[in-house]
Design an enzyme around this catalytic site. Structure first.
Site, mmCIF file in Angstrom:
data_model
loop_
_atom_site.group_PDB
_atom_site.id
_atom_site.type_symbol
_atom_site.label_atom_id
_atom_site.label_comp_id
_atom_site.label_asym_id
_atom_site.label_seq_id
_atom_site.Cartn_x
_atom_site.Cartn_y
_atom_site.Cartn_z
ATOM 1 N N ASP A 1 45.448 -26.484 -12.407
ATOM 2 C CA ASP A 1 45.167 -25.043 -12.461
ATOM 3 C C ASP A 1 45.072 -24.600 -13.912
ATOM 4 O OD1 ASP A 1 45.034 -22.315 -12.115
ATOM 5 O OD2 ASP A 1 47.180 -22.097 -11.688
ATOM 6 N N ASP B 1 46.873 -19.020 -11.621
ATOM 7 C CA ASP B 1 46.955 -18.328 -10.319
ATOM 8 C C ASP B 1 47.570 -19.224 -9.248
ATOM 9 O OD1 ASP B 1 44.942 -20.108 -9.772
ATOM 10 O OD2 ASP B 1 43.487 -18.620 -9.071
ATOM 11 N N ASP C 1 41.487 -25.472 -10.165
ATOM 12 C CA ASP C 1 40.139 -24.932 -10.354
ATOM 13 C C ASP C 1 39.290 -25.896 -11.176
ATOM 14 O OD1 ASP C 1 41.080 -24.467 -13.004
ATOM 15 O OD2 ASP C 1 41.954 -22.568 -12.322
ATOM 16 N N ASP D 1 30.726 -32.907 -1.601
ATOM 17 C CA ASP D 1 31.141 -32.989 -0.207
ATOM 18 C C ASP D 1 30.239 -32.043 0.579
ATOM 19 O OD1 ASP D 1 32.741 -33.191 2.152
ATOM 20 O OD2 ASP D 1 34.519 -33.494 0.914
ATOM 21 N N ASP E 1 30.935 -34.695 5.642
ATOM 22 C CA ASP E 1 32.083 -34.372 6.488
ATOM 23 C C ASP E 1 31.750 -34.541 7.979
ATOM 24 O OD1 ASP E 1 34.820 -33.121 6.454
ATOM 25 O OD2 ASP E 1 33.825 -31.600 7.671
ATOM 26 N N GLU F 1 31.684 -39.525 6.745
ATOM 27 C CA GLU F 1 33.038 -39.542 7.310
ATOM 28 C C GLU F 1 32.895 -39.505 8.823
ATOM 29 O OE1 GLU F 1 37.147 -37.069 7.719
ATOM 30 O OE2 GLU F 1 35.177 -36.208 8.071
ATOM 31 N N HIS G 1 42.499 -36.608 1.357
ATOM 32 C CA HIS G 1 43.190 -35.323 1.480
ATOM 33 C C HIS G 1 43.681 -35.061 2.907
ATOM 34 C CE1 HIS G 1 39.164 -34.779 2.864
ATOM 35 N NE2 HIS G 1 39.486 -33.613 3.400
ATOM 36 N N ASP G 2 43.344 -35.930 3.857
ATOM 37 C CA ASP G 2 43.804 -35.765 5.244
ATOM 38 C C ASP G 2 44.909 -36.757 5.609
ATOM 39 O OD1 ASP G 2 41.828 -33.826 5.722
ATOM 40 O OD2 ASP G 2 40.394 -35.325 6.421
HETATM 41 O O1 TEU Z 1 38.181 -34.227 8.703
HETATM 42 C C1 TEU Z 1 37.798 -34.672 9.955
HETATM 43 C C2 TEU Z 1 38.869 -35.112 10.819
HETATM 44 O O2 TEU Z 1 38.612 -35.915 11.690
HETATM 45 C C3 TEU Z 1 40.205 -34.547 10.594
HETATM 46 O O3 TEU Z 1 40.286 -33.312 11.161
HETATM 47 C C4 TEU Z 1 41.243 -35.396 11.129
HETATM 48 O O4 TEU Z 1 41.237 -35.321 12.519
HETATM 49 C C5 TEU Z 1 42.544 -34.897 10.602
HETATM 50 O O5 TEU Z 1 42.366 -34.597 9.263
HETATM 51 C C6 TEU Z 1 43.621 -35.934 10.711
HETATM 52 O O6 TEU Z 1 43.358 -37.037 9.948
HETATM 53 C C7 TEU Z 1 37.249 -33.543 7.940
HETATM 54 C C8 TEU Z 1 37.875 -33.140 6.632
HETATM 55 O O7 TEU Z 1 38.190 -34.298 5.901
HETATM 56 C C9 TEU Z 1 39.056 -32.275 6.901
HETATM 57 O O8 TEU Z 1 39.762 -31.953 5.726
HETATM 58 C C10 TEU Z 1 38.556 -31.025 7.575
HETATM 59 O O9 TEU Z 1 39.650 -30.228 7.958
HETATM 60 C C11 TEU Z 1 37.725 -31.342 8.820
HETATM 61 O O10 TEU Z 1 36.784 -32.385 8.604
HETATM 62 C C12 TEU Z 1 36.926 -30.132 9.215
HETATM 63 O O11 TEU Z 1 35.933 -29.884 8.273
#
Ligand code: TEU
Length: 565
Positions: free
Chosen positions: A22, A26, A30, A99, A200, A254, A325-326
């Site tokens: 950041d 805030d 960014d 993305d 995505d 993805e 990030h997931d």
């Molecule tokens: O993620 C797709 C997805 O399959 C995820 O929702 C997954 O089920 C969950 O993260 C558990 O692993 C993509 C993006 O990477 C995610 O950040 C978004 O929330 C989602 O699509 C919707 O755009």
């Protein structure tokens, strides 16, 4: 190696802008904040950045809900900032992969506003609308974030489909104008100089004709009617022709619920360059799927990775990742984030950077960042975790948050989204303000500054591995062979090509382990290891310490697999 496309030689680093750095206090990361840290990326030696969405967005799903594909989210900066970022990356020979969220937009996108207010207008058919009883959704499909995939819209007097959050209506890909709009956006950014797209949930674009009910006992109800749907190859083929054909870019799809055979149709001669499969990060699901913790064992992880490594033919190419990030932090999930944080984080790094495929490293992984703590549901920010956990509590599946807290702390996407820990100053140097998601408590020990000054360090090992990969052709394009597939502790494989052979030997366990490398005697030399005091040449039986990883170069021998490397 020069005949390979750039993305086969590349190591990609993912930036989740909200949590990276950041610059203006805030509490939210960014683009100028990313620019301040470009030297960190340069030092690491990565070749490309995948930047999670930075487009204008109300941020209900942190940017995966786009309200304007051609504008930069005001909280992240301006178009001029983004141009400076692109220039800063390109000056350092780092490519930029954006993305693209093409399955859905934000409900605040102008297209959706028009679509709901003026059904007969030009945007009326941009989304998946169904008329009918406001009490009964059109089918039984579920949202990935819990609950029905349908929301009734009073303004239009109809239901709209949202496979994710209610604020993320699905676009109607049957409408050719929708497809053109998305290709136009993608070409618009390509003209500004971006080097490709991570796409995505791109295998969800095509929904089955008539939107039939799904198997109610399915893991994600309805998914058999929207994963790899009937027109998906047509849509992606068109996207390839309209956007990617004739460019030196990369496309990475993805793809939830992807199997190997379908993956091979999407890549190679198919419409995309790369895909992200998820099988190996689902092996620790429990009876309740994602919201449960299952036992996982090394032979199973090896067997999944092995299957995807071998693919279907010699040309097969895949992605390599443990984090994004997931996903929760890999050292907490597959390694030991307390006693052997350095050792297990570097053992995981060895796997990601020496298998065949394009490695993706997620921000913070290069310093061995760990999972965080979330004492109450109020501390959880992620829409996916909040909705799913609420549903489990409301449905009486779990009693209260305390009964599922350990699962949230193991699995929640927020684990990946705590701010990057730059140093041991307040808020880990991420912000001068109040971070949007609390910094992990371990930042005084785990941070970039410390990783830079200490030896050994996870960061230094990543840097050396990335360098080694770039200078060792068999590590990029060599054949791959797994050894000891059933061993509960050892992960051993060879990479052979260009008349060279590298043996990767990992003790992926918290115990000491001896391995007989007898056949390597004399002819092997150490390329790299995550422990010090390792003999340059193995001497028959080798004693490996917990999570010890070593790479040896040996004379290449016959190519067939054998039990002993
Ligand atoms: O993620 C797709 C997805 O399959 C995820 O929702 C997954 O089920 C969950 O993260 C558990 O692993 C993509 C993006 O990477 C995610 O950040 C978004 O929330 C989602 O699509 C919707 O755009």
């Amino acid at each position: 190696m020069s005949e390979l496309p750039w993305w086969k030689n590349a190591v990609v680093y993912q930036i989740y802008p909200r949590s990276f750095n950041d610059s203006d206090g805030d509490g939210v990361g960014d683009i100028p904040g990313i620019i301040e840290r470009l030297d960190h990326l340069d030092d690491l030696g990565i070749d490309a950045v995948w930047l999670s969405p930075v487009y204008e967005s109300p941020q209900h799903d942190n940017g995966y809900d786009v309200s304007d594909y051609r504008a930069i989210h005001s909280g992240f900066g301006t178009t001029a900032d983004w141009e400076r970022l692109l220039e800063g990356l390109h000056d350092r020979d780092i490519r930029l992969v954006m993305d693209m969220v093409a399955n859905h937009t934000s409900s605040e996108h102008e297209w959706f506003r028009q679509s709901r207010s003026t059904p007969e207008g030009e945007h009326g058919d941009y989304y998946v609308w169904r008329e009918g009883d406001p009490e009964a959704p059109p089918n039984n499909w579920e949202s990935a974030f819990g609950g029905s995939a349908w929301e009734y819209d009073d303004e239009r007097g109809a239901w709209y489909l949202h496979l994710f959050d209610t604020n993320q209506p699905d676009l109607n890909w049957r409408n050719p104008r929708v497809r053109e709009e998305i290709y136009d956006v993608m070409n618009w950014w390509l003209e500004k100089g971006v080097d490709g797209y991570r796409l995505d949930v791109v295998n969800l674009l095509s929904k089955a004709e008539g939107l039939p009910d799904g198997d109610p006992s399915g893991e994600w109800v309805g998914s058999e009617h929207f994963v790899d749907g009937p027109r998906i190859f047509e849509y992606l083929g068109e996207m390839h022709d309209e956007v990617f054909a004739g460019t030196d870019t990369v496309s990475v799809g993805e793809m939830p619920q992807l199997d190997l055979e379908t993956a091979s149709e999407y890549t190679g001669d198919g419409p995309l360059d790369l895909v992200f499969p998820f099988e190996h990060v689902e092996l620790d699901f429990g009876d309740r799927g994602r919201w449960d913790i299952g036992e996982w064992r090394l032979p199973e992880l090896k067997s999944i990775l092995d299957r995807w490594q071998r693919g279907l033919d010699e040309e097969w190419w895949t992605t390599l990742f443990f984090e994004n990030h997931d996903q929760p932090r890999s050292v907490s999930r597959f390694g030991d984030d307390e006693r052997y944080r350095y050792e297990s984080a570097t053992a995981l790094a060895t796997i990601i950077l020496t298998l065949r495929g394009t490695p993706f490293v997620y921000q913070g992984q290069e310093i061995g960042m760990t999972n965080s703590t979330f004492a109450s549901l109020d501390d959880v920010a992620d829409v996916d975790s909040v909705r799913n956990v609420r549903e489990l509590i409301d449905g009486g599946v779990v009693k209260d948050y305390d009964a599922i807290r350990h699962v949230v702390e193991y699995r929640s996407r927020d684990n990946a989204r705590t701010p990057v820990q730059w140093d041991d100053s307040p808020n880990a140097g991420f912000t001068d303000g109040d971070p949007w998601l609390p910094v992990n408590d371990d930042y005084p020990e785990v941070n970039v500054a410390r990783e830079r000054s200490e030896s050994p360090s996870v960061l230094a090992y990543y840097r050396r591995l990335i360098e080694l990969r770039a200078s060792t052709p068999p590590l990029v394009s060599g054949r791959y062979n797994l050894h000891y597939p059933d061993d509960e502790q050892l992960f051993v494989y060879t990479r052979t090509g260009d008349n060279r052979r590298v043996v990767v030997v990992i003790n992926f366990s918290a115990d000491d382990r001896a391995i007989d490398l007898g056949p390597l005697d004399g002819s092997a030399s150490l390329l790299l290891g995550n422990h010090e005091d390792v003999p340059e040449s193995p001497d028959g039986a080798v004693d490996l310490r917990p999570y010890e990883a070593r790479l040896y170069e040996t004379e290449p021998r016959g190519s067939g697999p054998s039990e002993s490397p």
